[in-house]
Write an enzyme that holds these catalytic residues in place. Structure first.
Site, short mmCIF file in Angstrom:
data_model
loop_
_atom_site.label_atom_id
_atom_site.label_comp_id
_atom_site.label_asym_id
_atom_site.label_seq_id
_atom_site.Cartn_x
_atom_site.Cartn_y
_atom_site.Cartn_z
N GLN A 182 120.09 -67.91 52.87
CA GLN A 182 120.97 -68.17 51.73
C GLN A 182 122.44 -68.07 52.10
OE1 GLN A 182 119.57 -65.23 48.92
NE2 GLN A 182 117.58 -66.22 48.70
N HIS A 248 120.66 -62.79 49.71
CA HIS A 248 121.47 -62.01 48.75
C HIS A 248 122.86 -61.65 49.24
CE1 HIS A 248 117.32 -60.63 47.00
NE2 HIS A 248 117.50 -61.94 47.00
N TYR A 350 124.56 -50.85 37.28
CA TYR A 350 123.71 -51.87 36.64
C TYR A 350 122.23 -51.73 37.01
CZ TYR A 350 127.91 -53.24 34.56
OH TYR A 350 129.04 -53.17 33.79
#
Ligand code: HEC
Length: 471
Positions: A182, A248, A350
């Protein structure tokens, strides 16, 4: 309190094995469903694709239906035979079935013959502005003189003029990238606070020891005569954090006057995410020149990553500032299920990987927690995942009806509109679905919505249905 997080995480793993599980004993949801549920509910769960939750369709309510059953109506309780983690996995599984059923029952809104797509507040048309010639375009930014910049993941920046014409040559001398998995050249942003605009690039930086490892890096430079010049490094992690993982990286960048926010993804290292001393899974705030402004939440923690703003992120790839109150929002890829839309608050956590609305890609659930004390819950989440990528806050006159609304794209071909009031999502609407891989979403200086698409690489824009033909 912050350095304790990774320790707390380990203790939690050991102490509450029913609520977290990475063990092989957890079964895949497909098998769980086939063995325990299919005999009564059928393979699709919803009969005739009709979605009706008689006992409530929220994640909590579905989990309760499964755990406690509805014995008086013939639904056995599974709270004893299935773990909390497995039940949470089944919730994700049923959400996937729900989406399939809705899709089969009513195919998504398409443009009619005239090319007009209806929506709740505004009808629009879609115009293609760049038809071909882009390989994996990742991001789009607008220069004050009307030119536009587009990054291509293999490592190129292209300059387009105001009519979307480009020269055949990409910008020469841009920083090298490791275009693997990625990774590659990711986001581009423009800062106009100086005399001449600075161009910021987010990229996967190849380790200088040629080990084949890489890490998210932020660099800035100027473009003169189609050449990259005056390069400065704004953020670079120590070499120890470079990794061979291809996943990621994040990343997106956004300016609030002379403050820069940017994302570093979790790089497949879940244990690093809760640790303020490690760079992965974080959002940062720095000045445009890379120095650290006063008032950052971890400024008194000498060991925390410089510029750290928020933590507990998996792989956010959408970032936008609401110009009305200058609050920050991000969209984040969940695993299988649990993509998130978050309001980013200083110092907030988060929750990844301790809380999630999703499960492992393999179909193995890993957490029973969708929320936890001390951790921010998303304002909105998508299960099944839309592969959230690209986020814009709308402003300008072209779509005045959408002003202040957020448009969130997804690689699964969806574009969603979210309206936030008093910290809550009060309206959500799917504007497009089945549209192709949406990589980036921008509100242009003309107030139109620009979408960067992959496979094939294209750029399109949404224009109000009533407006004149394209120029
Ligand atoms: C013996 C048959 C049977 C089995 C096995 C069974 N269910 Fe059910 N289930 C039912 C019935 C009957 C209802 C409907 C209750 C009602 O009509 O109110 C139901 C309702 C539900 C509901 C609530 C649906 C709603 O409309 O709110 C959920 C969720 C659910 N089941 C999930 C499961 C899952 C997951 C499994 C497997 C782990 C499972 N069920 C296994 C018979 C079964």
């Amino acid at each position: 309190m912050k350095p304790l997080f990774s320790l707390v995480f380990c203790v939690l793993l050991l102490a509450t094995s029913d609520a977290y599980s990475s063990s092989r004993a957890v079964r895949k949801v497909d098998d769980l469903y086939r063995e325990n549920c299919q005999s009564c509910h059928g393979a699709g769960f919803f009969k005739d694709n009709e979605v009706r939750w008689m006992h409530g369709g929220s994640a909590d309510e579905i989990a309760r239906s499964i755990a406690e059953g509805h014995p008086e109506r013939g639904m056995p309780a599974f709270g004893e035979s299935l773990s909390a983690v497995e039940i949470q996995g089944l919730v994700v599984f049923l959400r996937e079935k729900e989406k399939q059923a809705r899709k089969s029952a009513s195919p998504p809104a398409r443009s009619d013959r005239s090319g007009i797509v209806p929506s709740r507040h505004a009808a629009f048309r879609i115009e293609t502005v760049v038809e071909a010639g882009l390989e994996m375009p990742w991001a789009l930014a607008f220069l004050p003189d009307g030119r536009r910049l587009v990054t291509e993941r293999p490592g190129r920046v292209r300059v387009f003029d105001a009519c979307w014409k480009t020269s055949t040559e990409p910008v020469q001398g841009t920083p090298p990238v490791l275009a693997k998995g990625q990774g590659g050249l990711l986001d581009v942003a423009v800062w106009t606070g100086g005399k001449e605009p600075w161009i910021y690039l987010a990229l996967s930086d190849p380790a200088e020891d040629d080990s084949g490892k890489s890490m998210t890096k932020i660099a800035r430079g100027k473009i003169r005569d189609n050449k990259w010049a005056n390069e400065e490094v704004i953020f670079q992690a120590p070499l120890a954090f470079y990794s061979g993982s291809g996943v990621h990286f994040g990343s997106r960048m956004v300016f609030d006057e002379d403050l820069l926010y940017f994302i570093v993804g979790e790089r497949g290292d879940q244990m690093a995410v809760q640790d303020p001393q490690r760079p992965q899974g974080k959002i940062y705030r720095m000045r445009a020149d890379g120095s650290i402004p006063p008032g950052n939440p971890f400024e008194n923690d000498a060991r925390a990553m410089p510029g750290l703003w928020s933590l507990g992120h998996r792989n956010p790839q959408g970032l936008a500032l609401d110009p009305r109150d200058r609050s920050l929002y991000a969209t984040e890829h969940g695993p299988r299920g649990g993509d998130e839309f978050n309001r980013i608050l200083p110092g907030a956590n988060y929750g990844w990987p301790l809380v999630s609305f999703g499960m492992d890609y393999s179909g193995k659930p890993f957490t029973a927690f969708t929320e936890k004390e001390g951790m921010e819950s998303p304002l909105h989440h998508w299960t099944p995942s839309i592969a959230a990528c690209g986020l814009a806050c709308m402003s300008g006159d072209a779509f005045a009806e959408w002003n202040g609304d957020f448009l969130a794209g997804g690689l699964r071909g969806e574009l969603h509109r979210l309206r936030v009031r008093d910290g809550k999502v009060v309206e959500s609407e799917t504007l497009l679905s089945g549209f192709g891989r949406i990589r980036d979403v921008r509100c242009g200086p003309d107030g139109l919505v620009y979408l960067v698409l992959n496979d094939p690489g294209r750029i399109v824009r949404l224009v109000p249905a009533a407006s004149d033909a394209p120029n």
